[in-house]
Scaffold this motif. Structure first.
Motif, PDB file in Angstrom:
ATOM      1  N   PHE A   1       0.831  -1.195   0.000  1.00 54.40           N
ATOM      2  CA  PHE A   1       0.000   0.000   0.000  1.00 54.40           C
ATOM      3  C   PHE A   1       0.872   1.254   0.000  1.00 54.40           C
ATOM      4  O   PHE A   1       0.672   2.169  -0.803  1.00 54.40           O
ATOM      5  N   ARG A   2       1.861   1.262   0.863  1.00 54.71           N
ATOM      6  CA  ARG A   2       2.707   2.447   0.933  1.00 54.71           C
ATOM      7  C   ARG A   2       3.542   2.598  -0.338  1.00 54.71           C
ATOM      8  O   ARG A   2       3.764   3.706  -0.818  1.00 54.71           O
ATOM      9  N   SER A   3       4.000   1.482  -0.872  1.00 52.97           N
ATOM     10  CA  SER A   3       4.779   1.568  -2.110  1.00 52.97           C
ATOM     11  C   SER A   3       3.930   2.147  -3.227  1.00 52.97           C
ATOM     12  O   SER A   3       4.382   2.989  -3.997  1.00 52.97           O
ATOM     13  N   ALA A   4       2.687   1.664  -3.295  1.00 52.76           N
ATOM     14  CA  ALA A   4       1.821   2.115  -4.393  1.00 52.76           C
ATOM     15  C   ALA A   4       1.547   3.607  -4.264  1.00 52.76           C
ATOM     16  O   ALA A   4       1.639   4.351  -5.238  1.00 52.76           O
ATOM     17  N   THR A   5       1.209   4.051  -3.060  1.00 46.05           N
ATOM     18  CA  THR A   5       0.885   5.465  -2.922  1.00 46.05           C
ATOM     19  C   THR A   5       2.139   6.330  -2.969  1.00 46.05           C
ATOM     20  O   THR A   5       2.067   7.497  -3.324  1.00 46.05           O
ATOM     21  N   GLY A   6       3.281   5.756  -2.625  1.00 46.09           N
ATOM     22  CA  GLY A   6       4.516   6.529  -2.680  1.00 46.09           C
ATOM     23  C   GLY A   6       5.221   6.399  -4.023  1.00 46.09           C
ATOM     24  O   GLY A   6       6.287   6.955  -4.216  1.00 46.09           O
ATOM     25  N   LEU A   7       4.621   5.645  -4.934  1.00 49.66           N
ATOM     26  CA  LEU A   7       5.198   5.424  -6.263  1.00 49.66           C
ATOM     27  C   LEU A   7       6.650   4.964  -6.180  1.00 49.66           C
ATOM     28  O   LEU A   7       7.508   5.403  -6.925  1.00 49.66           O
ATOM     29  N   ASP A   8       6.890   4.093  -5.225  1.00 50.09           N
ATOM     30  CA  ASP A   8       8.226   3.571  -5.012  1.00 50.09           C
ATOM     31  C   ASP A   8       8.434   2.380  -5.955  1.00 50.09           C
ATOM     32  O   ASP A   8       8.094   1.248  -5.635  1.00 50.09           O
TER      33      ASP A   8
END
Ligand SMILES: Nc1ncnc2c1ncn2[C@@H]1O[C@H](COP(=O)(O)OP(=O)(O)OP(=O)(O)O)[C@@H](O)[C@H]1O
Ligand SMILES: Nc1ncnc2c1ncn2[C@@H]1O[C@H](COP(=O)(O)OP(=O)(O)OP(=O)(O)O)[C@@H](O)[C@H]1O
Ligand SMILES: [Mg+2]
Ligand SMILES: [Mg+2]
Lengths: 360, 336, 322, 318, 506
Positions: free
Chosen positions: A317-324
């Motif tokens: 989730f964090r990767s997706a929203t952080g575009l990591d």
């Protein structure tokens, strides 16, 4: 397989099976090739997706004031290779991937592999017990409903499983948190471990197991308590699908002549159900459990977020929203790999349970 | 192998549409092969020659799995043969693939085994029959033609507006026949058309088919595993074993004096009604897997009369009038 | 001598109040092969199912059924478990469907033996080998380790027969055991059953719709239509001189002998749908000999000769039906 | 979810067609055909008409109720769903049966208006996914060969991503909005339909009625339209009914994560998210959650009933 | 269960609940709140603030300092007894290395010190030069990222303070796992997702902290509230604010300071939007907002905004000058400007900040301005997309929270004045700005006397309220909620939220 007769009077005998090894090897080789192709597809899709997004990782990962400083932005972009043309970035990524290097996460600053090694066990700690529970309960209840087809208990199971299918997982999580934590205070809030315990020395990465291995029984028990609610929610979600599936699979088997034949032989109901019905009904169950596991992993995204469970779902989730990008790719590759491996296992298990099936 | 196309019809009918000289349907050295990962290459039909003339009913019998359906489907053009040719009215049959079937071949039709699967459950009977009518037909003419066809198979004109599920198996098979007739066929291949039916419906459908063939002067290849039934209707009968025709002869002659041990065994295995119970004769063993056919004469392992010549494959040779057999016993001089 | 199995006015009503068997009276003596014939849907299989308490849940059975002196309809769960397999056993139409595809044959052949006969594992295995020998399956040892799909249909049916015979049942119910098989293979199975009757005195209730098979194998035959016994008697006599129009019609519809268009005589109309039987004789709408009386009450089977009963009051007056 | 859940069972495992059962031994086929058809005529499922099954009737009533609520929202809702009021977080009371939220908006009115979003959007998602998946599945099944292979690999690819993560990524990439949420959900859900239709087409391709039509000189395109299509969409339509509930759930999940329709839209998932910040204001989450639950349950029960009726094969469950 | 009784475990564990994203614990890279809190406890800085008092930097590693009159040279005298966790002595070399490395890393926090160069005069004297006059250098040097690292150790681990540090420095990985500072705490373990554990530094030169172990655990706000409601041990929660404070047991202690403001930004570039660049429109929006209502949504200590400087810092406007709603004026302004039914897209990041969903605030604003006849279309974006769009300068109207880069109100001028950072992304160039505003900003920056600077700040803010594209709506506070037995749990608006080492028991 059709048997061959040579002796005129002897009838026939099971024909000798052709050597199996080459079949298996061919099968595996093909599956591995498909898996590799799939993983490659995953990298392409993820890469493309991340690059159609307005804004890049620099915006996501630099402070606002830093963004106003072109030097800092340039340094960042150079550091992560964002200043190169996209195809070069992609080639570079593939090259590293071939060397087992998944890149470095921009949000955690650590190698993606390290992140995965940390988050995956946390998610497995949720997913595996949920899956096992769901399988056991799903098979037992589904079978019961099938056997009592049309009666009240069957209807109850049917409605119950439909209810399970219809409940939004995030809502269910909130409801159980409200009930068991807020109102009743019988369960811990979120996270994997109460703060007074230090995480046990990492062996498997699963706190329950690690704490037990280290003999830290209090910590192990605490970790188990933290597992209860999220596992409950995940089990509820999965078990509904399984029950429905098992029920109809078993219903189909129950109509088969060989079940009637088993009764006709004078076998007690227990044996007929436990041996004949279960054995045949298990085949479709295995199929669906592969899919159910995949959906369970997917379900962890919401559940982990609500229960503050530091697992793959939150990471994703964090990767997706952080575009990591490296992290997203890492997670996607991992999940795709799990997906194919689970499917492969399902197919192999299939062949093991059902002698009619040959790997081809 | 020296197949000899045997032409001619016991019952005189109109001249064949195509070349008046040759048979209407001429199957020459046809082979059909399936490749499956599980079994490898299966040679379901291993070089069969057979012909059917106008107005003639040829029966094809054999045990399950011997390749009867494979032969039928290749003959009608539903599958591409592996080798050999099929000629209909003198011109080669092209397998149905992407293109529309050439109009000249529409005269070659098939009736399928399962009446429940051979009608589209979601289309009206009339529409399905109309598939075979010329495109230029006006609405009125079309309706008229449909009721004509339905009438031929003994179904009312109101049938056209109904759906298949409203009919019993026997009725459906009659509707399937009406549909086949829409193509104005001169040759029908019927693959076990009555196997799925009750004895009583069986009789109805068989009677209908035979009547139509006689009335319209068509040819028919009638496939069945029921010898007694074939005996009842066929002018000539071919016996198939493991992908090969082992014997062809006019039906009565085949029954009274079979030349191939397999034919004999088949006939003896049919239980008959008699006042005293009498068990049918047992033919040992079962049909081998065509993927793994025995060498030499394929029937050798089960043949009570096998001898050393049988290590070589016997050719199908003519023996007398419109009859052939593939057995060393017969070819070594004696007939019968 | 009292019959091994005797049914007296057996009636079966399926869930949803669908009556399917009416007043079936039937008996099988020890060492006898008795046939049941009839069109599809005439209730042959349901009669067999009733004898093993395998009817769909919620079915009702009336009348009486006695087997070896025991009242079958009064049996409790344990009683049925005792009778099934060891007293009455069954062979189904489709051997592929009736054998568990995922259990080795050895397992399927021994599990009930160990239960009914109390055999040890090795004893059961030894008997299994013996049985496979008895049904003429080569290489029994290896067969025990194999799975059903590794055999042809005929072999599977032999295995199914071996399983049915394993606990030395007194009665074998064979529900169309050869319908799925080629004639050549069918001949083998018929020969086997006949041998078993001679060798071990097996009684068989043989269900089929093939009159030729009946003639070849059975000594007596019951002809069913719409859940009723239409006619019964010694097979040879019954088939050569039927005393019921239905039997006659069945004979007429089957191919027999020499060629000729119209040699097959279909039975007009279509079979009765359960629950929608016409009043009176169920065959009356399709019967060429029907009179107004036929539509009043279902006729009772009445004697029409040595050991023969026919449920057609008109039949004795007709000369030759076939 | 689910369902990846949502994958069908007609095609057991994703990456490859299931290992074939060696059923080429067809010796026992003849009577089988007769039997199974008899069985089908006799019926083995609940063959009572839909309106005789109490559960189905109840669910139908719920659904009709919701449709009415959606249609008549302005008449039913006691307040303007967007009207803010200084008195915030009022617990359920006579004036506000479901209480009010952090902006003092009436939750009952918002739940009522929420039906106007969730139900039509679910229909749109499923319709689009069915259209996209249907066309691709039809093409793949009918053309076969490498077209088929390529399409199946593509569906595998979509399956290999957990649905919600892929939907999140798509939705995040294009920015949250109703349109993008619908797009994201269509992207993750079309493969199910493609597969179902494809396997149905593969079945029809082997059917004798198709062969019969071709033998009569019907061209491939006409056969596709008349014979293949009508006989392949059945399972997909049944599946679509079952997927409606799932679409409602997925949409709510995206909204819950802030990737759905934009505020101030009264979307149920977003309403639950607002309530999730503070469990003590339980009414903020509980009522929209119940709304989702009832709608999805009604869709599921109906889909189930429809499946049992239309296609006994699908009584397998998913 | 939750909270647990830390007392029984020796009375030495302090639990801090916070929802964190910690990317790095290297002072050269740290910039998120949680990282700052932890780094502040592990690394000493030259100067510091105590508690919530932001008026004047206090000695830390530097016992005293002198600033030159031109605010360009600052001389720091280091204490001589400071040692690192591994026992090494802390000298001027370490200070020079740390500050220069920070600047040259060109990471997020580097921006603030881009102007500064450190040199040493002797082992315990360091001179910091500012290229451009900046009276706030001492304040900057209180910030956690200016924490002093063990130069020898960090160099060993690949660190460098060279000009190319951005490319060549590789010490971050090491510093993420091990602390190399002289602070009261050392890093025990760090798990980027779940928790960060500190242990007391046995070699700490100052007064020993009360707790020997500190666990910062990742916990969402909801759970923080629930956990705090039940806690029996020594526990702090850092993210409870506003409405989340309602219903907490009265026994818990709260410490807060209004240090954040929420503002709307309307693009002044007519090419981007004819509407928002119209000053009358801006003023109409300003008049239409229900400031008290917005503040109420934040709950707790939040208050309606008067200007851009939050009350926690010297230079804020008095509460009496708070803005208030005047719908009639708003409508009048629109009418006078000939704007009928104006409609604008309002972009904001779809995040929850300090327990408040920004979407809720945006919805409230939408509802308010609607009463004046203005239509706002809400456009939530993921944070990344929002930042990106904001950076592009093409957003017509946006809404976001803002806090100070370092705890001096004047730092806002650097950012908000025409042509500067935020202003630049709002199309507010010097050319478009009112002359008076530009002049007032200059005056703030040039005034070195604190009291005079504060007055200048207030004047500047009053002008902003009339002539700027910014509409500050409310102040919100950071809050530290502490269990009853704790002392010293004071919210510090200084960037590190709470001084962990100062927390003790009563
Ligand atoms: N599509 C196929 N793929 C692989 N093998 C096949 C296929 N169709 C038929 N076969 C095999 O080819 C052989 C001949 O089959 P075919 O259907 O022609 O026999 P048949 O004589 O029609 O049998 P039946 O009497 O059962 O209809 C069998 O061994 C069968 O298993
Ligand atoms: N489970 C069931 N539910 C409802 N009706 C049934 C069921 N089983 C059988 N029937 C009906 O009962 C009647 C008798 O069926 P039964 O299976 O006994 O016929 P049969 O004589 O064995 O026919 P076949 O030759 O097809 O095996 C049929 O009309 C059938 O439709
Ligand atoms: Mg065939
Ligand atoms: Mg039957």
């Amino acid at each position: 397989m059709t048997a061959t007769t040579i002796e005129p009077a002897a009838g026939e005998q099971p024909a000798a099976r052709r050597p199996r090894v080459p079949t298996l090897v061919r099968f595996l080789a093909k599956r591995i090739a498909i898996t590799i192709g799939l993983l490659w597809g995953v990298t392409v899709v993820t890469f493309a997706l991340v690059h159609v997004v307005p804004g890049d990782a620099a915006t996501a990962n630099l402070s606002e004031q830093a963004l106003n400083d072109p030097a800092v932005v340039a340094a960042y972009r150079a550091k992560w290779g964002l200043d190169q043309p996209i195809w070069l970035q992609y080639l570079h990524y593939l090259q590293n991937l071939l060397h087992g290097d998944l890149g470095t996460s921009q949000q955690t600053g650590r190698p993606v592999l390290t992140d995965l090694v940390q988050y995956v066990p946390a998610t497995l700690e949720l997913a595996v017990p949920s899956m096992i529970l769901a399988l056991v309960i799903g098979t037992a209840v589904g079978m019961l409903a099938a056997v009592r087809h049309g009666r009240a208990s069957d209807q109850v199971v049917r409605v119950g499983s439909l209810l399970g299918l219809s409940t939004p997982p995030f809502w269910l999580s909130l409801v159980v948190l409200y009930l068991f934590f807020y109102l009743l205070g019988v369960s811990p809030s979120g996270g994997r471990l109460s703060p007074q315990f230090a995480p046990p020395p990492s062996v498997t990465g699963m706190y329950t197991v690690d704490a037990a291995l280290a003999g830290q029984w209090a910590a192990a028990w605490d970790a188990v308590q933290h597992l209860v609610l999220p596992v409950l929610v995940l089990t509820c979600l999965t078990v509904a699908t399984l029950i429905r599936f098992v029920r109809s699979a078993m219903l189909e088997v129950l109509q088969q002549d060989y079940i009637r034949a088993a009764y006709a032989k004078g076998l007690p109901t227990r044996t007929v159900l436990g041996r004949h019905l279960l054995r045949a009904g298990l085949v479709p169950v295995i199929t669906v459990s592969g899919l159910a596991f995949a959906s369970l992993l997917s379900g962890t995204v919401l559940v982990e977020n609500i229960f503050g469970w530091p697992g793959l779902g939150q990471y994703a989730f964090r990767s997706a929203t952080g575009l990591d990008l490296p992290s997203i790719l890492g997670v996607s590759l991992f999940v795709a790999l799990v997906y194919t491996v689970v499917n492969l296992l399902v197919d192999l298990l299939y062949g093991l349970i059902d002698p009619r099936i040959r790997l081809s | 192998m020296s197949p000899e196309p045997v032409a001619g019809a016991t019952v005189p009918g109109p001249d064949p549409i195509g070349s008046p000289s040759g048979p209407l349907l001429d199957i020459d050295d046809l082979a059909v092969e399936y490749r499956s990962r599980a079994r490898g290459a299966v040679r379901a039909v291993a070089g069969v020659s057979l012909s059917v003339g106008a107005g003639e009913i040829v029966g094809l019998v054999g045990e399950s799995g011997c390749g009867k359906s494979s032969l039928a489907r290749a003959a009608v053009g539903l599958t591409a043969p592996h080798a050999g040719t099929v000629r209909f009215a003198g011109r080669p049959v092209t397998p149905v693939q992407w293109a529309k079937r050439p109009a000249a071949e529409v005269g070659l039709q098939m009736v399928f085994q399962n009446p429940y699967a051979s009608l589209n459950p979601r289309r009206r009977i009339g529409d399905q029959i109309a598939d075979g009518l010329p495109a230029g037909l006006s609405g009125e003419r079309r309706r008229q033609r449909i009721s004509e066809l339905l009438d031929r198979v003994g179904m009312g004109a109101d049938t056209a507006a109904k759906y298949p599920h409203q009919f019993s198996g026997g009725q459906r098979q009659r509707l399937a026949i009406a549909r086949a007739l829409a193509g104005e066929p001169s040759m029908i291949i019927a693959d076990e058309p009555v196997t799925a039916l009750d004895a009583s419906s069986q009789a109805q459908v068989v009677n209908l088919l035979v009547r139509l063939v006689r009335e319209l002067g068509m040819g028919m290849l009638f496939i069945s595993h029921d010898l007694a039934l074939v005996r009842q209707i066929a002018d000539r009968t071919a016996v198939m074993y493991l992908g090969k025709v082992v014997e062809v002869a006019p039906t009565e002659r085949l029954w009274s004096a079979p030349n191939h041990p397999y034919t004999r065994a088949l006939i003896d295995a049919v239980p008959t009604i008699s006042a005293r119970p009498e068990l049918p004769a047992v033919l040992a063993g079962e049909v081998p897997d065509p993927a793994n056919a025995p060498s030499g004469c394929r029937f050798r392992p089960r043949c009570p009369a096998a001898f050393e010549s049988c290590g070589h494959e016997p050719p199908l040779v003519p023996i007398g009038d419109r009859a052939s057999v593939a057995c060393w016993l017969s070819t070594n001089g004696e007939t019968g | 001598m009292s019959a091994l199995l005797s049914l007296d006015r057996l009636g079966v009503t399926l869930p949803g109040d669908v009556p399917v068997i009416h007043d079936a009276t039937l008996h099988v003596d020890a060492g006898e092969i008795v046939g049941i014939a009839g069109e599809s849907g005439s209730g042959k299989s349901l009669t067999a199912a009733a004898l093993l308490n395998l009817l769909p849940a919620g079915s009702r059975v009336s009348g009486s059924a006695r087997f070896a002196g025991e009242d079958l309809l009064g049996l409790d769960k344990a009683g049925w478990q005792r009778v099934r397999g060891a007293g009455i056993s069954m062979v189904f139409q489709d051997p592929t469907a009736a054998l568990h595809p995922m259990l080795p044959i050895g397992r399927q052949l021994t599990e009930h033996m160990r239960r009914h006969l109390g055999l040890s594992k090795s004893d059961a295995r030894a008997r299994a080998v013996e049985l496979l020998d008895q049904v003429r399956i080569p290489d029994p040892e290896r067969t025990l380790r194999s799975y059903p799909h590794q055999f042809s249909g005929g072999m599977r049916q032999r295995v199914a027969i071996a399983i049915a015979l394993a606990c030395r049942p007194k009665l074998l119910i064979a529900d169309e055991p050869t319908t799925a098989l080629d004639v050549t293979v069918q001949a083998g199975i018929l020969a086997l059953l006949s041998q078993l009757r001679d060798e071990i005195g097996l009684s068989v209730l043989f269900i089929t719709h093939d009159l030729g098979v009946l003639s070849a194998l059975t000594s007596r035959t019951y002809v069913f239509y719409a859940g009723r016994v239409m006619e019964t008697g010694p097979t040879g006599a019954l088939l050569s001189a039927p005393h019921h129009p239905y039997t006659a019609a069945l004979l007429g519809a089957r191919p027999h002998g020499a060629a000729g268009v119209g040699a097959l005589r279909p039975i007009p109309g279509s079979p009765v749908v359960p629950g929608q039987a016409p009043p009176g004789c169920p065959f009356q709408p399709r019967c060429t000999f029907a009179t107004a009386d036929c539509a009043t009450a279902p006729p009772e089977p009445a004697p029409v000769g040595a050991g023969r009963l026919s449920a057609c009051p008109v039949a004795p007056e007709l000369e030759v039906l076939a | 979810m689910t369902e990846q859940s949502e994958r069908t069972v007609t095609e057991p495992t994703g990456t490859e067609a299931p290992p074939a059962v060696d059923l080429t031994d067809r010796r026992v086929r003849r009577p089988l055909a007769r039997r199974s058809w008899l069985r089908r005529l006799r019926g083995n499922g609940p063959s009572r008409p839909l309106w005789r099954q109490p559960l189905t009737v109840v669910s139908l009533a719920i659904l009709v109720g919701w449709l009415l609520v959606a249609a008549l929202a302005p008449l039913i809702a006691p307040y303007d769903p967007l009207a803010q009021h200084p008195a915030t977080y009022l617990p359920p009371s006579g004036a506000h049966p479901f209480g009010t939220d952090e902006l003092g908006r009436d939750i009952l009115s918002r739940v009522v208006y929420g039906a106007r979003l969730s139900i039509p959007l679910a229909l749109i998602i499923v319709a689009l996914a069915l259209a996209v998946g249907g066309v691709l599945g039809l093409i793949a099944g009918y053309l076969g060969r490498f077209v088929d292979e390529a399409l199946m690999r593509l569906t595998d690819l979509v399956f290999a991503f957990p649905q919600i993560i892929l939907a999140m990524a798509v939705s995040a990439a294009f920015g949250p909005s109703t349109r993008n949420a619908v797009l994201a959900l269509v992207i993750v859900s079309w493969p199910v339909y493609a597969r179902v239709i494809r396997s149905a087409v593969l079945t029809v391709r082997g059917e004798d009625y198709l062969h019969a039509a071709r033998l009569l000189g019907v061209g491939p395109v006409r056969a596709l339209r008349r014979d293949v299509l009508p006989n392949s969409v059945g399972p997909a339509v049944v599946l679509a009914t079952l997927e409606l509930g799932n679409a409602v759930l997925m949409l709510a999940a995206l909204s819950f994560l802030g990737l759905g329709p934009r505020p101030p839209a009264a979307e149920w998932g977003a309403m639950i998210a607002l309530g999730s910040h503070d469990l003590s204001k339980w009414w903020v989450s509980v009522f929209p959650g119940l709304a989702i639950l009832t709608v999805v349950l009604a869709f599921n029960i109906l889909g189930d009933a429809l499946r049992d009726r239309i296609d006994p094969r699908y009584a397998k469950g998913r | 269960s939750a909270g647990g009784d830390a007392g029984s475990a020796g009375g030495s564990t302090l639990t801090i609940d916070t929802s964190f994203v910690v990317k790095s614990l290297d002072p050269g890279h740290v910039y998120e709140a949680t990282g700052n809190t932890a780094v502040h406890a592990m690394y000493d800085t030259l100067l510091t603030f105590h508690g919530s008092d932001m008026t004047k930097p206090q000695p830390d590693l530097a016992t005293s300092y002198q600033a030159s009159a031109d605010a360009k040279t600052f001389t720091f005298h280091l204490r001589k007894d400071a040692t690192f966790g591994n026992g090494d002595k802390l000298t001027a070399d370490d200070v020079v290395f740390s500050l220069n490395r920070l600047r040259n890393l060109k990471a997020s926090p580097s921006v603030t010190v881009a102007n500064l160069t450190a040199t040493k005069t002797d082992a315990y004297t360091v001179v910091v030069h500012a290229a451009k006059a900046d009276p706030n250098v001492p304040v900057i040097l209180t910030q956690p990222y200016t924490g002093i690292v063990n130069a020898k150790l960090v160099k060993e681990k690949g660190g460098t303070d060279g000009a190319d540090a951005a490319k060549t420095d590789s010490a971050q990985k090491y510093l993420d796992g091990t602390s190399a500072g002289s602070g009261p705490y050392l890093l025990d373990s760090f798990d980027a997702s779940s928790q960060l554990v500190l242990k007391a530094n046995p070699k700490y030169w100052g007064a020993k902290p009360k707790f020997s172990r500190v666990v910062l655990r990742n916990m969402d706000v909801q759970n923080q509230k629930l956990t705090m409601s039940r806690t029996k041990g020594a526990e702090l929660a850092l993210d409870l604010s506003g409405t989340m404070l309602e219903g907490l047991p009265k026994t818990l202690q709260q410490s807060s300071a209004d240090d954040t403001f929420y503002f709307l930004t309307l693009n002044a570039d007519p090419k981007i939007s004819k509407t928002t660049s119209n000053p009358a429109f801006v003023q109409a929006v300003r008049a239409a907002i229900d400031y008290t209502g917005v503040a109420k949504l934040f709950g707790g200590n939040a208050s309606p905004a008067a200007g851009v400087v939050p009350p926690a810092f010297p230079g804020a406007l008095p509460a009496s000058e708070a803005q208030h709603q005047d719908l009639a004026k708003a409508k009048q302004l629109l009418a006078d400007a000939g704007l009928h039914d104006p409609s604008v897209k309002l972009m904001y990041p779809s995040i929850t900040y300090r327990g408040v969903d920004l979407g809720t605030i945006a919805t409230k604003v939408q509802g308010d301005v609607k009463k004046a006849g203005i239509k706002l279309v809400l456009d939530p974006q993921p944070l990344t997309s929002f930042l990106n769009a904001q950076q592009s300068g093409k957003v017509a109207m946006r809404f976001s929270p803002q806090s100070l880069n370092y705890p001096v109100a004047a730092s806002l001028v650097n950012n908000l004045a025409p042509g500067q950072g935020t202003a630049a992304t709002t199309g507010w160039t010097v050319a478009r700005a009112d002359k008076a505003v530009v002049a007032a900003g200059k005056k703030v920056q040039q005034t070195l006397d604190p009291a005079a600077q504060q007055r200048a700040l207030q004047d500047w803010q009053r002008l902003l309220n009339q002539h700027s594209p910014y509409i500050p709506m409310a102040y919100n506070s950071g809050v530290v909620v502490a269990s009853p037995a704790l002392s010293g749990a004071v919210y510090a608006p200084a960037g590190w939220q709470v001084d962990i080492a100062a927390v003790g028991t009563k």
